[in-house]
Scaffold this active site. Sequence first.
Site, PDB file in Angstrom:
ATOM      1  N   THR A 150      10.003   4.863   1.482  1.00  0.00           N
ATOM      2  CA  THR A 150       8.713   5.273   2.027  1.00  0.00           C
ATOM      3  C   THR A 150       8.913   5.494   3.511  1.00  0.00           C
ATOM      4  O   THR A 150       9.577   4.693   4.165  1.00  0.00           O
ATOM      5  CB  THR A 150       7.686   4.138   1.863  1.00  0.00           C
ATOM      6  OG1 THR A 150       7.345   4.052   0.493  1.00  0.00           O
ATOM      7  CG2 THR A 150       6.427   4.358   2.697  1.00  0.00           C
ATOM      8  N   ARG A 178      -1.169   4.209 -10.231  1.00  0.00           N
ATOM      9  CA  ARG A 178      -0.642   3.048  -9.490  1.00  0.00           C
ATOM     10  C   ARG A 178      -0.662   3.346  -7.981  1.00  0.00           C
ATOM     11  O   ARG A 178      -0.275   4.412  -7.547  1.00  0.00           O
ATOM     12  CB  ARG A 178       0.775   2.755  -9.956  1.00  0.00           C
ATOM     13  CG  ARG A 178       1.458   1.554  -9.252  1.00  0.00           C
ATOM     14  CD  ARG A 178       2.337   1.995  -8.132  1.00  0.00           C
ATOM     15  NE  ARG A 178       3.090   0.902  -7.526  1.00  0.00           N
ATOM     16  CZ  ARG A 178       3.723   1.002  -6.358  1.00  0.00           C
ATOM     17  NH1 ARG A 178       3.685   2.147  -5.689  1.00  0.00           N
ATOM     18  NH2 ARG A 178       4.372  -0.010  -5.858  1.00  0.00           N
ATOM     19  N   VAL A 179      -1.145   2.391  -7.208  1.00  0.00           N
ATOM     20  CA  VAL A 179      -1.177   2.543  -5.752  1.00  0.00           C
ATOM     21  C   VAL A 179      -0.356   1.413  -5.144  1.00  0.00           C
ATOM     22  O   VAL A 179      -0.526   0.251  -5.530  1.00  0.00           O
ATOM     23  CB  VAL A 179      -2.630   2.502  -5.228  1.00  0.00           C
ATOM     24  CG1 VAL A 179      -2.657   2.559  -3.712  1.00  0.00           C
ATOM     25  CG2 VAL A 179      -3.441   3.657  -5.817  1.00  0.00           C
ATOM     26  N   THR A 201       8.286  -0.856   4.131  1.00  0.00           N
ATOM     27  CA  THR A 201       8.821  -0.149   2.967  1.00  0.00           C
ATOM     28  C   THR A 201       9.418  -1.191   2.042  1.00  0.00           C
ATOM     29  O   THR A 201       9.852  -2.251   2.489  1.00  0.00           O
ATOM     30  CB  THR A 201       9.862   0.916   3.385  1.00  0.00           C
ATOM     31  OG1 THR A 201      10.431   1.495   2.209  1.00  0.00           O
ATOM     32  CG2 THR A 201      10.979   0.352   4.232  1.00  0.00           C
TER      33      THR A 201
END
Length: 318
Positions: A150, A178-179, A201
Amino acid sequence: MWGIIATWRMAAEGIEKAARILENDGISGDAIETAIKEVEDFPYYKSVGYGGLPNEEMEVELDAAYMDGTTFDIGAVAAIKDFANPISIARRLSKEAVNNLLVGEGAEKFAHKEGFERKNMLSDRAKIHYKNRVKDVQELEIKPYSGHDTVGMVCLDSHGDMTAATSTSGLFMKKKGRVGDSPISGSGFYVDSTAGGASATGLGEDLMKGCISYEIVRLMKEGKHPQEACDIAVSKLDQELTKRRGKAGDISLVAMNNKGEWGVATNIEGFSFAVATQTQKPIVYVTKREHGKCVHQEASSEWLENYMSTRMAPLIEK
Ligand code: SD4
């Protein structure tokens, strides 16, 4: 003083662009948005923007967030499909009085009405990764989930204003809807221009258990250097999770304070990150563990070449 720090090597080109904005007294919001867009647009990064890996239904659902550390404006999108630059939609949402975090169809409707660029974000390469993963999962009985990289950034401009931002396709093969932590304030990001900011991340499900970005900012507010704040918060969360649950997922954080001092901490091997400040040209670093402590060193040219060549190597369907 100005500065910008970001998770992973993939942020390096974006950081360079941001540095040019910041050295000309540009504002932090413009610099961080430009830097994140650069990562979103590069097709060979598998976990951010175009080329990001899909969910279990072969759809690319993206999460992104933007926070202004001076006004505390926050905007975020989660599980949004088919828009080129989720970060720009998040920044736009941060200007609204309410409805600052939109998910799925609601986020897409908003983006459409505001005229953001639509784009099919599923690249041919991501389709091959998906098909290969489905085969591997069936044949090798491996866990389907994986996902790294990320992009999360913290930025300070020469006016003293700070921002934080994230963008991700989340976990590969995640459930539809999904979050992760990346669009969640306090977990994936947090920034307060009176102290500093942090961004995360790793495994979102575990990062959220410690509100880890907020915790680091809180420690900086108490006067801790960003490096000390990162070390304390990451090792505490890693230990708590190990004690309570038997294991801790991947946890990596970057932080910068409002003097442009920075820090990182991770519980994994080989975390990379990029930094540029008024006194330091853009540099990519790689972490390693030494005597139980996380240390970092500048990435060698060999490491940098290898990074790019593995990302861009031809991909064959199994
Ligand atoms: C998530 N934190 O969605 C993201 C994924 C990630 O390195 O950062 N992977 O959980």
